[in-house]
Design a protein around this motif. Sequence first.
Motif, mmCIF file in Angstrom:
data_model
loop_
_atom_site.group_PDB
_atom_site.id
_atom_site.type_symbol
_atom_site.label_atom_id
_atom_site.label_comp_id
_atom_site.label_asym_id
_atom_site.label_seq_id
_atom_site.Cartn_x
_atom_site.Cartn_y
_atom_site.Cartn_z
ATOM 1 N N VAL A 9 -27.621 -9.226 -37.744
ATOM 2 C CA VAL A 9 -26.504 -8.761 -38.567
ATOM 3 C C VAL A 9 -26.298 -9.770 -39.693
ATOM 4 O O VAL A 9 -26.117 -10.957 -39.433
ATOM 5 C CB VAL A 9 -25.201 -8.629 -37.741
ATOM 6 C CG1 VAL A 9 -24.060 -8.105 -38.612
ATOM 7 C CG2 VAL A 9 -25.412 -7.704 -36.546
ATOM 8 N N ALA A 161 -19.597 -2.319 -39.631
ATOM 9 C CA ALA A 161 -20.910 -2.740 -39.130
ATOM 10 C C ALA A 161 -20.869 -2.870 -37.610
ATOM 11 O O ALA A 161 -21.853 -2.586 -36.922
ATOM 12 C CB ALA A 161 -21.303 -4.074 -39.768
ATOM 13 N N GLN A 165 -23.314 -1.335 -34.845
ATOM 14 C CA GLN A 165 -23.977 -2.244 -33.903
ATOM 15 C C GLN A 165 -23.763 -1.774 -32.462
ATOM 16 O O GLN A 165 -24.682 -1.784 -31.644
ATOM 17 C CB GLN A 165 -23.435 -3.665 -34.091
ATOM 18 C CG GLN A 165 -24.202 -4.718 -33.321
ATOM 19 C CD GLN A 165 -23.663 -6.123 -33.583
ATOM 20 O OE1 GLN A 165 -22.641 -6.291 -34.247
ATOM 21 N NE2 GLN A 165 -24.337 -7.122 -33.063
ATOM 22 N N GLU A 169 -27.494 -1.238 -31.558
ATOM 23 C CA GLU A 169 -28.038 -2.571 -31.266
ATOM 24 C C GLU A 169 -29.343 -2.425 -30.478
ATOM 25 O O GLU A 169 -29.430 -1.629 -29.550
ATOM 26 C CB GLU A 169 -27.005 -3.338 -30.418
ATOM 27 C CG GLU A 169 -27.529 -4.601 -29.763
ATOM 28 C CD GLU A 169 -27.052 -5.850 -30.473
ATOM 29 O OE1 GLU A 169 -25.839 -6.104 -30.432
ATOM 30 O OE2 GLU A 169 -27.884 -6.539 -31.067
ATOM 31 N N ILE A 175 -28.831 -5.114 -39.730
ATOM 32 C CA ILE A 175 -27.587 -4.448 -40.132
ATOM 33 C C ILE A 175 -26.971 -5.272 -41.253
ATOM 34 O O ILE A 175 -26.748 -6.475 -41.094
ATOM 35 C CB ILE A 175 -26.577 -4.362 -38.966
ATOM 36 C CG1 ILE A 175 -27.163 -3.558 -37.798
ATOM 37 C CG2 ILE A 175 -25.260 -3.748 -39.436
ATOM 38 C CD1 ILE A 175 -26.254 -3.523 -36.552
ATOM 39 N N ASP A 177 -23.727 -6.142 -43.121
ATOM 40 C CA ASP A 177 -22.282 -6.009 -42.896
ATOM 41 C C ASP A 177 -21.526 -6.247 -44.199
ATOM 42 O O ASP A 177 -21.375 -7.383 -44.641
ATOM 43 C CB ASP A 177 -21.839 -7.017 -41.823
ATOM 44 C CG ASP A 177 -20.354 -6.885 -41.485
ATOM 45 O OD1 ASP A 177 -19.650 -6.099 -42.161
ATOM 46 O OD2 ASP A 177 -19.900 -7.568 -40.539
#
Length: 356
Positions: A9, A161, A165, A169, A175, A177
């Motif tokens: 992330v 985000a 997730q 995930e 990802i 954010d």
Amino acid sequence: MVQHIQTQVMQVNSEQPEAATIEQAATLLRAGRLVIFPTETVYGLGADALQPAAAEQIFIAKGRPYSDPLIAHIAELETLQELVTEVPEVAYRLAKAFWPGPLTMVLPASQRVPRLITAGLETVAVRMPGHPVALALIKATGSPIAAPSANRFMHVSPTTAQHAQADLEGRVPLILDGGPCTVGVESTIVDLSGEFPVILRPGGISLEALRAVLPTMQPPVKRSKEQSEQALKAPGQMLVHYSPAVPAFLVEGDHVAMRATMLAEIQKYQARGEQVGILVADEDVATFQESGAHIYALGNAPEQAATRLYAGLRVLEEAGVQVILCRSFAESGIGLALRDRLLKATGGKVIHSMLL
Ligand code: TXA
Ligand code: MG
């Protein structure tokens, strides 16, 4: 079985996205990998739209049926000309008024568009998102990006985000954010491939705003549950969609009756030992303070409620409630999209309150 991969992330500035971060994401997309990124509506699960093998990963990661077509996201108007056989004058008018922004146009697809994107339809859905991160990512990738909402199939769309997730995930390498989405409901989808322009899915751009530019714009066709389940034109438009994991009901009626009905319903479930979650306006909160229900306040204006709705459904779901009751809002402006999503979240289960 979906292979488990490491999900990174990365924070990204939503106004002025960092070039290095965007390049890292674009490199993945060019390599045929998936990237979750923010748009102004909801987070998208992106893949290079012109690489069928990449787009296929989207369906696998989401658990989405191949019969549900994807939206191609573009950053420049010229790309639209490559994706469709012909750009009608009305499309230019709508693009001038609403792009970049939460409007998706359905037009006859060109040969360049992989069949996987269109789910075998003759048309393709195209949108130029308004979010700086999304625009920068599409430009850096150098290709249109296919992206559905970044949630598991049939679950609530992600507006942060963290929501994305929680659902995906281990299924995506990256990802981005960029903070919470500002619109909060998906784009308005308009079909420009038929005789009259018609809204297929209400969303971030209201019917009123569209009609100000294109007076012939038709409102969405109201369908019964059975009809919508059979709807082939927009297969993602089935009524049970965007659903929380717990049963939900939409409570309709005037203010006083609606609150009284909700209180009675709360007591009914509590008497069975069940926990109740409610989605209400700020102005309703005082009424329910002593009710024992889990309260999620959506604000008072429909715009606020649209922004918070999906987060509210997730919060109540995570609170472990057995049932969710949602109040209704006026249908004008973004209220049309809000009502559409509430009906989808509840699977069309409506409680009509009447004054006793
Ligand atoms: O705001 C949005 O539109 C978000 C963000 C990520 O851009 N995307 C989104 O994608 O909501 P998704 O896949 O969750 O919903 C797209 C819907 C499909 O379910 C389908 O109903 C419709 O768009 N669609 C796509 N292509 C179509 C086509 N050729 N004709 C009719 N409907 C189409
Ligand atoms: Mg979706």
